[in-house]
Design a protein around this motif. Structure first.
Motif, PDB file in Angstrom:
ATOM      1  N   VAL A  83      -0.787  -0.782   2.275  1.00 30.48           N
ATOM      2  CA  VAL A  83       0.108   0.280   1.817  1.00 30.48           C
ATOM      3  C   VAL A  83       1.538  -0.246   1.713  1.00 30.48           C
ATOM      4  CG1 VAL A  83       1.101   2.520   2.414  1.00 30.48           C
ATOM      5  CG2 VAL A  83      -1.351   2.137   2.671  1.00 30.48           C
ATOM      6  N   ALA A  84       1.971  -0.998   2.719  1.00 28.77           N
ATOM      7  CA  ALA A  84       3.314  -1.582   2.663  1.00 28.77           C
ATOM      8  C   ALA A  84       3.457  -2.513   1.464  1.00 28.77           C
ATOM      9  CB  ALA A  84       3.610  -2.327   3.961  1.00 28.77           C
ATOM     10  N   GLY A  85       2.396  -3.280   1.182  1.00 28.14           N
ATOM     11  CA  GLY A  85       2.430  -4.172   0.030  1.00 28.14           C
ATOM     12  C   GLY A  85       2.562  -3.412  -1.278  1.00 28.14           C
ATOM     13  N   LYS A  86       1.865  -2.283  -1.396  1.00 28.49           N
ATOM     14  CA  LYS A  86       1.966  -1.459  -2.604  1.00 28.49           C
ATOM     15  C   LYS A  86       3.384  -0.918  -2.785  1.00 28.49           C
ATOM     16  CE  LYS A  86      -2.869   0.060  -2.494  1.00 28.49           C
ATOM     17  NZ  LYS A  86      -3.300  -0.533  -3.769  1.00 28.49           N
ATOM     18  N   VAL A  87       4.005  -0.526  -1.674  1.00 30.02           N
ATOM     19  CA  VAL A  87       5.382  -0.027  -1.746  1.00 30.02           C
ATOM     20  C   VAL A  87       6.316  -1.144  -2.191  1.00 30.02           C
ATOM     21  CG1 VAL A  87       7.308   0.906  -0.409  1.00 30.02           C
ATOM     22  CG2 VAL A  87       4.997   1.786  -0.039  1.00 30.02           C
ATOM     23  N   SER A 134       7.977   3.107   9.284  1.00 30.46           N
ATOM     24  CA  SER A 134       7.465   2.066   8.396  1.00 30.46           C
ATOM     25  C   SER A 134       8.332   1.821   7.171  1.00 30.46           C
ATOM     26  CB  SER A 134       6.043   2.424   7.936  1.00 30.46           C
ATOM     27  OG  SER A 134       5.161   2.435   9.035  1.00 30.46           O
ATOM     28  N   LEU A 135       8.806   2.879   6.536  1.00 30.81           N
ATOM     29  CA  LEU A 135       9.591   2.700   5.320  1.00 30.81           C
ATOM     30  C   LEU A 135      10.886   1.929   5.576  1.00 30.81           C
ATOM     31  CD1 LEU A 135       9.852   3.133   2.311  1.00 30.81           C
ATOM     32  CD2 LEU A 135      10.811   5.405   2.760  1.00 30.81           C
ATOM     33  N   PRO A 136      11.675   2.231   6.622  1.00 29.49           N
ATOM     34  CA  PRO A 136      12.861   1.412   6.889  1.00 29.49           C
ATOM     35  C   PRO A 136      12.531  -0.051   7.171  1.00 29.49           C
ATOM     36  CG  PRO A 136      13.003   3.484   8.081  1.00 29.49           C
ATOM     37  CD  PRO A 136      11.618   3.399   7.531  1.00 29.49           C
ATOM     38  N   ARG A 137      11.387  -0.312   7.805  1.00 25.16           N
ATOM     39  CA  ARG A 137      10.989  -1.703   8.048  1.00 25.16           C
ATOM     40  C   ARG A 137      10.758  -2.422   6.717  1.00 25.16           C
ATOM     41  NH1 ARG A 137       6.435  -1.462  12.926  1.00 25.16           N
ATOM     42  NH2 ARG A 137       7.608  -0.168  14.381  1.00 25.16           N
ATOM     43  N   VAL A 138      10.024  -1.782   5.812  1.00 29.19           N
ATOM     44  CA  VAL A 138       9.737  -2.403   4.527  1.00 29.19           C
ATOM     45  C   VAL A 138      11.020  -2.607   3.719  1.00 29.19           C
ATOM     46  CG1 VAL A 138       8.566  -2.066   2.315  1.00 29.19           C
ATOM     47  CG2 VAL A 138       7.367  -1.567   4.451  1.00 29.19           C
ATOM     48  N   ALA A 139      11.893  -1.605   3.731  1.00 29.85           N
ATOM     49  CA  ALA A 139      13.155  -1.725   2.992  1.00 29.85           C
ATOM     50  C   ALA A 139      13.991  -2.888   3.523  1.00 29.85           C
ATOM     51  CB  ALA A 139      13.942  -0.414   3.096  1.00 29.85           C
ATOM     52  N   VAL A 194       8.370 -11.619   7.902  1.00 27.84           N
ATOM     53  CA  VAL A 194       7.235 -10.881   8.460  1.00 27.84           C
ATOM     54  C   VAL A 194       7.676  -9.462   8.791  1.00 27.84           C
ATOM     55  CG1 VAL A 194       5.567 -10.750  10.353  1.00 27.84           C
ATOM     56  CG2 VAL A 194       6.216 -12.981   9.403  1.00 27.84           C
ATOM     57  N   VAL A 195       6.986  -8.488   8.222  1.00 26.04           N
ATOM     58  CA  VAL A 195       7.282  -7.073   8.470  1.00 26.04           C
ATOM     59  C   VAL A 195       6.098  -6.464   9.204  1.00 26.04           C
ATOM     60  CG1 VAL A 195       7.887  -4.855   7.455  1.00 26.04           C
ATOM     61  CG2 VAL A 195       8.654  -6.978   6.359  1.00 26.04           C
ATOM     62  N   LEU A 196       6.328  -6.011  10.427  1.00 29.67           N
ATOM     63  CA  LEU A 196       5.234  -5.462  11.231  1.00 29.67           C
ATOM     64  C   LEU A 196       4.859  -4.060  10.765  1.00 29.67           C
ATOM     65  CD1 LEU A 196       6.153  -6.632  14.842  1.00 29.67           C
ATOM     66  CD2 LEU A 196       4.849  -7.814  13.056  1.00 29.67           C
ATOM     67  N   GLY A 197       3.577  -3.750  10.880  1.00 32.48           N
ATOM     68  CA  GLY A 197       3.066  -2.466  10.442  1.00 32.48           C
ATOM     69  C   GLY A 197       3.479  -1.329  11.353  1.00 32.48           C
ATOM     70  N   GLY A 198       3.428  -0.114  10.812  1.00 29.10           N
ATOM     71  CA  GLY A 198       3.770   1.086  11.577  1.00 29.10           C
ATOM     72  C   GLY A 198       2.956   2.258  11.066  1.00 29.10           C
ATOM     73  N   GLY A 199       3.513   3.454  11.199  1.00 26.51           N
ATOM     74  CA  GLY A 199       2.810   4.651  10.784  1.00 26.51           C
ATOM     75  C   GLY A 199       2.625   4.714   9.277  1.00 26.51           C
ATOM     76  N   TYR A 200       1.462   5.206   8.858  1.00 20.23           N
ATOM     77  CA  TYR A 200       1.198   5.292   7.421  1.00 20.23           C
ATOM     78  C   TYR A 200       0.060   6.267   7.170  1.00 20.23           C
ATOM     79  CZ  TYR A 200      -3.320   2.860   7.479  1.00 20.23           C
ATOM     80  OH  TYR A 200      -4.640   2.538   7.672  1.00 20.23           O
ATOM     81  N   THR A 201      -0.085   6.643   5.928  1.00 22.71           N
ATOM     82  CA  THR A 201      -1.257   7.344   5.428  1.00 22.71           C
ATOM     83  C   THR A 201      -1.538   6.778   4.044  1.00 22.71           C
ATOM     84  OG1 THR A 201      -2.248   9.528   5.012  1.00 22.71           O
ATOM     85  CG2 THR A 201       0.059   9.229   4.378  1.00 22.71           C
ATOM     86  N   PHE A 202      -2.515   7.306   3.325  1.00 25.61           N
ATOM     87  CA  PHE A 202      -2.707   6.838   1.951  1.00 25.61           C
ATOM     88  C   PHE A 202      -3.237   7.965   1.087  1.00 25.61           C
ATOM     89  CE2 PHE A 202      -5.138   4.842  -1.514  1.00 25.61           C
ATOM     90  CZ  PHE A 202      -4.065   4.224  -2.147  1.00 25.61           C
TER      91      PHE A 202
END
Length: 259
Positions: free
Chosen positions: A143-147, A107-112, A85-93
């Protein structure tokens, strides 16, 4: 309404708005009243606070105790899990950007880190959480899923929880989705202690996995330690933000118990 109020009041209490409010109050005293001495004291204290919170030794000493509560996840130290489970954070699109550019700050370090742990647990599913911002039709989870897809994770291994607005709601949605099954919880190191409390309150026992550690322990050049920098002010802000969050969490728990 309560969510908006919480975010507004919390935002005003963050270091920069708070210091600017003190400075504005000091200027009002200096320019519009006879309270000259009080105005000078308020302005001097706010300037000193701004300086101190921008210095690496001060900022990272505030943040380090929060970030060091949980060690980095090591696959060999834990049994395999079916969910990460990766919790959401700051993002744009912006669809014209590189996918990872839409993940802001934490957000990016969490997803990585979530992808690293997913790959260490064959057969696992990646769960991304986080609803859409008020003015953005695309959710943080999407957005995290797309990354993750752009980095080679199959779409079939990605699950999205795109309704939660905060960590409390994320913990509730995760419980509804996977129940009591073991899972790894990935979020920023400074956010993880507070997040773990929310998940424990749901009766869950996640394996903690901190990401995006910020407080620096490695050697630095002398000028990096002695000159004020916006980077280190942001470290102070994270420590301040999480302290406020823990206070609100404690107050909310007490209120719920009273009800």
């Amino acid at each position: 309404m309560l969510f908006i109020l919480k975010k507004t009041v919390g935002g005003l209490l963050l270091p920069l708005p708070f210091i600017l409010l003190i400075m504005a109050f000091a200027l009002v005293l200096l320019w519009m009243t006879r309270w000259q001495k009080t105005g000078k004291v308020c302005f001097s204290l706010s300037w000193l606070l701004l300086l101190l919170l921008s210095l690496q030794p001060v900022a990272d000493s505030l943040l380090r105790p929060i970030e060091s509560e949980y060690p980095t996840y090591q696959p060999q130290a834990h049994p395999p899990v079916k969910y990460v489970v990766v919790l959401g954070g700051g993002y744009t699109f912006n669809p014209d950007w590189a996918p990872s550019s839409n993940l802001i700050s934490n957000s990016l370090p969490r997803v990585a880190e979530g992808i690293r742990i997913y790959r260490a647990n064959p057969g696992a599913k990646l769960i991304f959480t986080g609803g859409a911002a008020m003015t953005n039709p695309v959710s943080s989870a999407a957005v995290a899923g797309k990354v993750a897809e752009s980095l080679g994770v199959p779409e079939s291994d990605i699950l999205l929880l795109d309704k939660p607005k905060d960590t409390h709601e994320e913990s509730q949605q995760v419980k509804m989705l996977i129940g009591q099954q073991p899972f790894v919880l990935v979020t920023s190191a400074n956010h993880l202690p507070r997040a773990m409390i929310f998940f424990h309150q749901q009766g869950l026992s996640p394996i903690p996995a901190p990401a995006n550690q910020l407080a620096i322990d490695s050697p630095l050049n002398p000028w990096e330690r002695t000159l004020p920098q916006a980077l280190y002010f942001s470290h102070s802000e994270r420590a301040w933000y999480e302290t406020l969050g823990r206070a609100w969490q404690w107050l909310s728990r007490d209120k719920a118990a009273a009800d």
